[in-house]
Design a protein around this motif. Sequence first.
Motif, PDB file in Angstrom:
ATOM      1  N   ILE A 152     -38.819  44.228  93.519  1.00  0.00           N
ATOM      2  CA  ILE A 152     -37.802  44.035  92.483  1.00  0.00           C
ATOM      3  C   ILE A 152     -38.488  44.045  91.119  1.00  0.00           C
ATOM      4  CG2 ILE A 152     -36.076  42.455  91.551  1.00  0.00           C
ATOM      5  CD1 ILE A 152     -35.547  41.526  94.427  1.00  0.00           C
ATOM      6  N   GLU A 153     -38.026  44.940  90.267  1.00  0.00           N
ATOM      7  CA  GLU A 153     -38.638  45.124  88.962  1.00  0.00           C
ATOM      8  C   GLU A 153     -38.677  43.816  88.180  1.00  0.00           C
ATOM      9  OE1 GLU A 153     -37.905  47.749  84.925  1.00  0.00           O
ATOM     10  OE2 GLU A 153     -37.134  48.503  86.835  1.00  0.00           O
ATOM     11  N   GLY A 154     -39.839  43.516  87.605  1.00  0.00           N
ATOM     12  CA  GLY A 154     -40.020  42.319  86.798  1.00  0.00           C
ATOM     13  C   GLY A 154     -40.452  41.090  87.579  1.00  0.00           C
ATOM     14  N   GLU A 155     -40.422  41.174  88.911  1.00  0.00           N
ATOM     15  CA  GLU A 155     -40.836  40.030  89.728  1.00  0.00           C
ATOM     16  C   GLU A 155     -42.302  40.171  90.134  1.00  0.00           C
ATOM     17  OE1 GLU A 155     -38.211  39.061  92.934  1.00  0.00           O
ATOM     18  OE2 GLU A 155     -36.568  38.602  91.552  1.00  0.00           O
ATOM     19  N   THR A 156     -42.941  39.030  90.358  1.00  0.00           N
ATOM     20  CA  THR A 156     -44.350  39.032  90.762  1.00  0.00           C
ATOM     21  C   THR A 156     -44.578  38.344  92.104  1.00  0.00           C
ATOM     22  OG1 THR A 156     -44.749  36.995  89.524  1.00  0.00           O
ATOM     23  CG2 THR A 156     -45.163  39.085  88.371  1.00  0.00           C
ATOM     24  N   GLU A 157     -43.568  37.628  92.584  1.00  0.00           N
ATOM     25  CA  GLU A 157     -43.690  36.901  93.845  1.00  0.00           C
ATOM     26  C   GLU A 157     -42.882  37.592  94.938  1.00  0.00           C
ATOM     27  OE1 GLU A 157     -45.679  34.236  94.397  1.00  0.00           O
ATOM     28  OE2 GLU A 157     -46.360  34.539  92.337  1.00  0.00           O
ATOM     29  N   PRO A 158     -43.434  37.661  96.160  1.00  0.00           N
ATOM     30  CA  PRO A 158     -42.675  38.256  97.266  1.00  0.00           C
ATOM     31  C   PRO A 158     -41.472  37.395  97.631  1.00  0.00           C
ATOM     32  CG  PRO A 158     -44.706  37.285  98.078  1.00  0.00           C
ATOM     33  CD  PRO A 158     -44.743  37.168  96.584  1.00  0.00           C
ATOM     34  N   ARG A 159     -40.507  38.007  98.326  1.00  0.00           N
ATOM     35  CA  ARG A 159     -39.271  37.319  98.696  1.00  0.00           C
ATOM     36  C   ARG A 159     -39.052  37.220 100.196  1.00  0.00           C
ATOM     37  NH1 ARG A 159     -35.317  36.222  95.523  1.00  0.00           N
ATOM     38  NH2 ARG A 159     -35.516  36.616  93.326  1.00  0.00           N
ATOM     39  N   VAL A 160     -39.840  37.943 100.998  1.00  0.00           N
ATOM     40  CA  VAL A 160     -39.571  37.996 102.432  1.00  0.00           C
ATOM     41  C   VAL A 160     -40.870  38.152 103.217  1.00  0.00           C
ATOM     42  CG1 VAL A 160     -39.096  40.487 102.405  1.00  0.00           C
ATOM     43  CG2 VAL A 160     -38.076  39.082 104.176  1.00  0.00           C
ATOM     44  N   ALA A 161     -40.891  37.536 104.427  1.00  0.00           N
ATOM     45  CA  ALA A 161     -42.072  37.596 105.289  1.00  0.00           C
ATOM     46  C   ALA A 161     -41.640  37.616 106.754  1.00  0.00           C
ATOM     47  CB  ALA A 161     -42.977  36.382 105.036  1.00  0.00           C
TER      48      ALA A 161
END
Length: 135
Positions: A14-23
Amino acid sequence: MNDTVAALTATVTIEGETEPRVAFTQEALELVLQLRDQHGPLMFHQSGGCCDGSSPMCYPLGDFITSDADVLLGEFAVASDTDSLPIPFYMSTEQFAYWKHTFLTVDVVPGRGSGFSLEAPEGKRFLIRSRLMES
């Protein structure tokens, strides 16, 4: 407290994000590898719809058509001798509006998943474990 251990974390998409969201947990990763051996390249979609509840659905890559109504939460880099395509994980935009502050971990539990998801015949089903994202 949710102490689910992630074995593989998806890339940030996701543009602008630095942290992952799913594992994936280790158990989910093992099932994903088995399903990929059986069905080829895979994809996931988290819809939150009425028929599949809020279970993540696993499909052969391209069998579920995504659009602007879906958000690509991340891609899993799971290379093998026969397949180096990443495994994308999508969520409906409407569902993302509710879950945008949540980190998702895909796990596996015994039971029958949705008839549309590839793990259904395996006697297992994918399940989302969630926690608030750290800010």
